[in-house]
Design an enzyme around this catalytic site. Structure first.
Site, PDB file in Angstrom:
ATOM      1  N   GLY A  10       0.793  -1.226   0.000  1.00  0.00           N
ATOM      2  CA  GLY A  10       0.000   0.000   0.000  1.00  0.00           C
ATOM      3  C   GLY A  10       0.823   1.271   0.000  1.00  0.00           C
ATOM      4  O   GLY A  10       0.522   2.198   0.756  1.00  0.00           O
ATOM      5  N   GLY A  14      -1.207   8.147   0.741  1.00  0.00           N
ATOM      6  CA  GLY A  14      -1.361   8.268   2.177  1.00  0.00           C
ATOM      7  C   GLY A  14      -0.104   7.983   2.975  1.00  0.00           C
ATOM      8  O   GLY A  14       1.008   8.343   2.580  1.00  0.00           O
ATOM      9  N   GLY A  16       1.382   5.225   3.494  1.00  0.00           N
ATOM     10  CA  GLY A  16       2.302   4.316   2.809  1.00  0.00           C
ATOM     11  C   GLY A  16       3.288   5.071   1.937  1.00  0.00           C
ATOM     12  O   GLY A  16       4.485   4.782   1.931  1.00  0.00           O
ATOM     13  N   TYR A 163     -14.135  -3.183   9.627  1.00  0.00           N
ATOM     14  CA  TYR A 163     -12.801  -2.580   9.735  1.00  0.00           C
ATOM     15  C   TYR A 163     -12.232  -2.783  11.140  1.00  0.00           C
ATOM     16  O   TYR A 163     -11.072  -3.186  11.301  1.00  0.00           O
ATOM     17  CB  TYR A 163     -12.904  -1.088   9.408  1.00  0.00           C
ATOM     18  CG  TYR A 163     -11.581  -0.361   9.448  1.00  0.00           C
ATOM     19  CD1 TYR A 163     -10.672  -0.477   8.405  1.00  0.00           C
ATOM     20  CD2 TYR A 163     -11.254   0.469  10.523  1.00  0.00           C
ATOM     21  CE1 TYR A 163      -9.459   0.205   8.427  1.00  0.00           C
ATOM     22  CE2 TYR A 163     -10.043   1.154  10.558  1.00  0.00           C
ATOM     23  CZ  TYR A 163      -9.158   1.015   9.518  1.00  0.00           C
ATOM     24  OH  TYR A 163      -7.959   1.676   9.542  1.00  0.00           O
TER      25      TYR A 163
END
Length: 283
Positions: A10, A14, A16, A163
């Protein structure tokens, strides 16, 4: 100083992306596992231009597709002798229940099964590199009440519930890794990056969408959210904190539900069954 070999999932946006940039600046040899190869190549060029680091490589890996994860792991095993840092950063949330290619609830697939399979498949390289395994969890784990008999969430589903359960599973996974591989030189850490302004919040609906809108002025930047990941990837002498949970670059307490050893062991057994891997302990 020897060059660190780091694998990150990822990395194209963001926290990552911010993590990849920071580690590229520190001359890590980076292996970027991406779902979209075009975005991956754009990122590779961007990082090389900004840092002068040419040891940046892109490998296709869709964390929702177990076969794609297996293929990425095999490619890494062909290219590398060892891995020093594995950052399981990729994650997502979905407002509507749907399923992966392998027929798992997709939040469970992306946020837990994919990282589990990747980590276990890479274990020989991780052991050779005395690696640090870093799992991006969340404070959302505090509300989680997993039902192991309903992992497809057919009885009750919301995106936030799914989540939160997978973020609890990230902590379970971290504790199990620390326990199972402590004699091999491997360490594992979980962390909460903070409430970060990232694209994941664009998928919220209903009340959660309103709550997200109200929270946005208080959210932190992706650069700030990456700080704890970078700390765990680079800070020396963290062996005594093996298996622990971090916030703001410090050890933090998890919710009581994260200490359920029976649930943690059950998750490991289920994960082995669903991914078809066995414990790769070589001591």
């Amino acid at each position: 100083m020897s060059i660190k070999t780091t694998v990150i999932t990822g990395p194209t946006s963001g926290i990552g992306k911010e993590t990849a940039l920071a580690l590229a600046k520190k001359d890590h040899a980076l292996y970027l596992l991406v779902r979209n190869m075009e975005k991956g190549e754009e990122l590779r060029k961007e990082l090389a231009a900004k840092t002068g680091n040419e040891a940046i490589h892109v490998i296709r890996c869709d964390m929702a597709d177990l076969q794609s994860v297996r293929e990425a792991a095999e490619e890494l095993k062909k290219k590398l002798f060892n891995i020093n840092v594995l950052i399981n950063n990729a994650g997502s949330a979905f407002p509507v229940r749907k399923f992966s290619r392998d027929s798992f609830e997709i939040t469970f697939a992306v946020n837990h099964l994919g990282p589990f399979l990747l980590t276990e498949s890479l274990m020989p390289l991780l052991q050779k590199g005395h690696a640090r395994i870093i799992n991006v969890a969340s404070e959302a784990h505090r509300s989680a009440k997993p039902d192991f008999d309903d992992l497809k969430m057919e009885r009750s589903y919301t995106g936030f519930k799914a989540y939160g359960i997978t973020k609890l599973f990230n902590i379970y996974f971290t504790k199990s890794l620390a326990e199972k591989y402590q004699q091999t030189g491997i360490t594992a850490f979980a962390l909460h990056p903070g409430v970060v302004k990232t694209a994941i919040w664009n998928k919220t609906t209903g009340f959660l969408k309103l709550l997200t809108w109200l929270m946005k002025p208080f959210m932190i930047s992706a650069k700030q959210g990456a700080e704890t990941i970078i700390y765990l990837a680079t800070q020396p002498k963290l062996d005594k904190q093996n298996g622990l949970y971090f916030k703001k670059c410090k050890v933090a307490k998890t919710a009581p539900n994260a200490d359920n050893v029976v649930a943690r062991n059950r998750l490991w057994e289920i994960s082995e069954k669903f991914t078809g891997v066995e414990n790769k302990l070589n001591v």
